[in-house]
Design an enzyme around this catalytic site. Structure first.
Site, PDB file in Angstrom:
ATOM      1  N   GLY A  47       0.791  -1.222   0.000  1.00 32.04           N
ATOM      2  CA  GLY A  47       0.000   0.000   0.000  1.00 32.04           C
ATOM      3  C   GLY A  47       0.822   1.269   0.000  1.00 32.04           C
ATOM      4  CB  ALA A  48       4.419   1.950   0.498  1.00 30.37           C
ATOM      5  N   GLY A  49       2.630   2.344  -2.398  1.00 34.28           N
ATOM      6  CA  GLY A  49       2.640   2.973  -3.720  1.00 34.28           C
ATOM      7  C   GLY A  49       3.775   2.535  -4.618  1.00 34.28           C
ATOM      8  CB  SER A  81      12.161  -6.715  -1.084  1.00 35.08           C
ATOM      9  OG  SER A  81      12.021  -5.354  -1.421  1.00 35.08           O
TER      10      SER A  81
END
Length: 204
Positions: free
Chosen positions: A40-42, A111
């Site tokens: 969800g960080a883009g 990751s």
């Protein structure tokens, strides 16, 4: 056949079409942009937006996306710690092949473990560019259109990064992009400016 002998008859074949010749033909250098961050960080959004800009400039690119890779190359892997290690190992090796092919590779993977990212860095050397998509988990959860965080908090998904499995932030990434507060176009421009400063390409 004994596994200890499996590499005996394997010899690296040197190509006549070298990476440097491809760079001359393509009019840009190849590299790996390794986007890392929470779900969800883009990462994927930014990677594809950067690719679109580079494509418009006429450069050769390819995005290796976490979900897409698991449809094929890594479809046999789960989400245990061991599977995640193998997932990133394969992505690193594929990225290296793309770099030799003269392509600007953009990888979008959580990751979560530093050791895995460091292994990819060791494999790719100066071609590895770690880009940390900095976004707090509260905002990532607000963006969670798939409902993954909700399911993880309810115990339906095990080993979910940020909830039941750790995310280890990069200690010295080449670039930090604040995807929580900055508009997408600003984040894209940040990455493009970094690439130009690094000499990967120049505006035509």
């Amino acid at each position: 056949m004994n596994d200890s002998n499996k590499h005996i008859n394997i010899v690296w074949h040197a190509a006549t079409v070298t990476r440097q010749r491809r760079a001359t033909l393509n009019k840009h250098h190849s590299t790996v942009l390794w986007f890392t961050g929470l779900s969800g960080a883009g990462k994927s959004t930014l990677a594809h937006a950067v690719e679109e800009k580079l494509y418009q400039l006429g450069y050769h690119t390819f995005v290796l996306d976490g979900d897409n890779v698991r449809h094929g190359l890594c479809r046999d892997l789960g989400f245990s710690a061991e599977s995640r290690v193998e997932n990133i190992r394969r992505v690193g090796e594929v990225s290296k092949l793309f770099v030799e092919a003269g392509v600007i590779v953009l990888t979008a993977f959580i990751s979560p473990f530093r050791t895995d990212r460091d292994r990819a860095r060791s494999l790719l050397g100066k071609d590895f560019v770690e880009i940390y998509c900095d976004c707090p988990i509260t905002i990532c959860e607000e963006r969670d259109v798939k409902g993954l965080y909700r399911r993880a908090r309810q115990g339906e998904i095990k080993d979910f990064t940020g909830i039941s499995s750790p995310y280890e932030q990069p200690e010295q990434p080449e670039l930090v992009v604040n995807t929580a507060t900055q508009p997408l176009d600003i984040c894209v421009e940040q990455v493009l400016q970094f690439l130009k400063q690094r000499g990967v390409y120049q505006d035509t």
